[in-house]
Design a protein around this motif. Structure first.
Motif: not given
Ligand code: NAD
Length: 357
Positions: A54, A125, A155, A158, A190-192, A211, A245-246, A268-269
């Protein structure tokens, strides 16, 4: 001793609240390229530690360490639950991806990954592009998610897994997985997030998007007829599903009471700031799809892809994330516990079978 290391108090490192059973935490500084990074290897019981890199402008090194420790532990659980023979690790680079990141910096990162002799395998990431990973791959073979190693950018996989996970969540709550006419708030395009939004749009969902990067919002408004809201209000809007998803820790003591959706299911993780926030969601009757279960599509694509690509096999495994979530939701209902506790238990059961918890 490098400058980054010296700015973190000794005790703040070893007594760090997120420091668990981590096997190795490496602090990296490269003066020539401006690289400041932390690589955390949490557990290699099931295999080498695989987890993304990241790039983010953390306010201070302690925040970066917190992220690296939490994310690497999450990767151990994610890889175990996804049935992969891989351990958990993660890297964070302290830099603004839009201003500070250079190919030379990513190459320097690659050299440090190489020093770890394959105990850590890196990938994309937040803030990292496929081109960045190509730069890393010039310095180490311990990198995945490039064209040379398989299917390239993880992505889209994901996003596919998150979409299937949303359908499984909708099925659990509403009795069928139909998304036609459902209102969905997607936070982070973003990508995902953008790809998830596209899939939801194609499935007939009504989109609310947000976003901090305005061009992505404008694109979603134009392409999907989405309604734009302030990112800080994404969780509060009237919707069936909230899709974070941020970045992490978006589900916390302040936000959980404000959520109006019946389901939280996003990429998001580390969405839950604390375990208490998961319990609070359950208490409010909101179904939460555990982050590392629903967002495993990328790591599945990275782990199972072969040079030349075997997209069908990877897609099949990624679509099965929906089935895993259905099992998690059923077990959570039966055991009167939260889905994330069940996901943890399932991952730990696998680690236990391999000889370690
Ligand atoms: P990305 O950097 O492409 O996108 C993140 C987006 O979130 C950016 O557009 C950014 O502007 C936006 N953002 C940041 N802070 C925000 C805020 N406060 N409110 C609204 N938007 C905000 O990253 P990504 O690859 O799409 O990943 C998104 C999330 O999914 C991350 O948490 C990541 O860890 C997780 N994830 C990604 C993958 C993958 O394959 N890329 C796999 C698993 C998990």
């Amino acid at each position: 001793m490098n400058a980054l290391h010296s700015t973190i108090r000794h005790s703040a490192v070893f007594d760090h609240p997120e420091m668990g059973e981590h096997e190795n935490v490496v602090f990296v500084k490269d003066r020539d390229t401006g690289l400041s990074a932390i690589i955390a290897i949490h557990d290699t019981t099931l295999g080498p530690a695989l987890g993304g890199c990241r790039v983010w402008p953390y306010g201070n090194p302690s925040d970066a360490l917190t992220d690296a420790l939490r994310l690497s532990r999450g990767m151990t659980y994610k890889n175990a639950l996804a049935g992969l023979d891989l351990g958990g690790g993660k890297a964070v680079i302290i830099a603004d991806p839009r201003k500070d990141k250079t190919a030379a910096m990513m190459e320097a990162f690659g050299r440090h990954v190489d020093r770890l002799s394959g105990t850590y395998i890196t990938a994309e990431d937040v803030g990292v592009s496929p081109q960045d990973m190509e730069a890393v791959a010039r310095q180490t073979k311990h990198v995945r998610g490039t064209r040379a190693t398989g299917l390239g950018d993880p992505s889209p996989y994901t996003a596919l897994g998150v979409f299937e996970g949303i359908r499984a969540s909708v099925r659990h709550v509403f009795g069928n997985g139909d998304l036609e006419g459902r209102t969905v708030s997607v936070q982070g395009l973003g990508h995902v997030g953008f790809d998830v939004a596209r899939r939801l749009h194609e499935a007939g969902a009504r989109l609310i998007v947000s976003d901090i990067h305005l061009p992505a919002v404008l694109r979603a408004v134009e392409e999907f007829g989405a309604l734009a809201v302030d990112p800080a209000e994404a969780h509060m809007v009237e919707a069936d599903i909230f899709v974070p998803c941020a970045l992490g820790a978006g589900l916390n003591a302040r936000t959980v009471p404000q959520i109006r959706a019946r389901i939280v299911a996003g990429a998001a993780n580390n969405q839950l700031q604390t375990p208490a926030d998961g319990a609070a969601l359950k208490k409010r009757g909101i179904l939460y799809a555990p982050d590392y279960a629903i967002n495993a599509g990328g790591v599945i694509s990275i782990a199972l892809a072969t040079p030349g690509g075997n997209d069908a096999h990877v897609r099949e495994k990624t679509v099965a994330i929906g089935d895993t979530l259905a099992v998690i939701f059923e077990r959570a209902s039966a055991e009167e516990t939260t889905p994330e506790r069940v996901a943890d238990a399932m991952a730990e059961e696998r680690l236990e079978k391999s000889g370690k918890t």
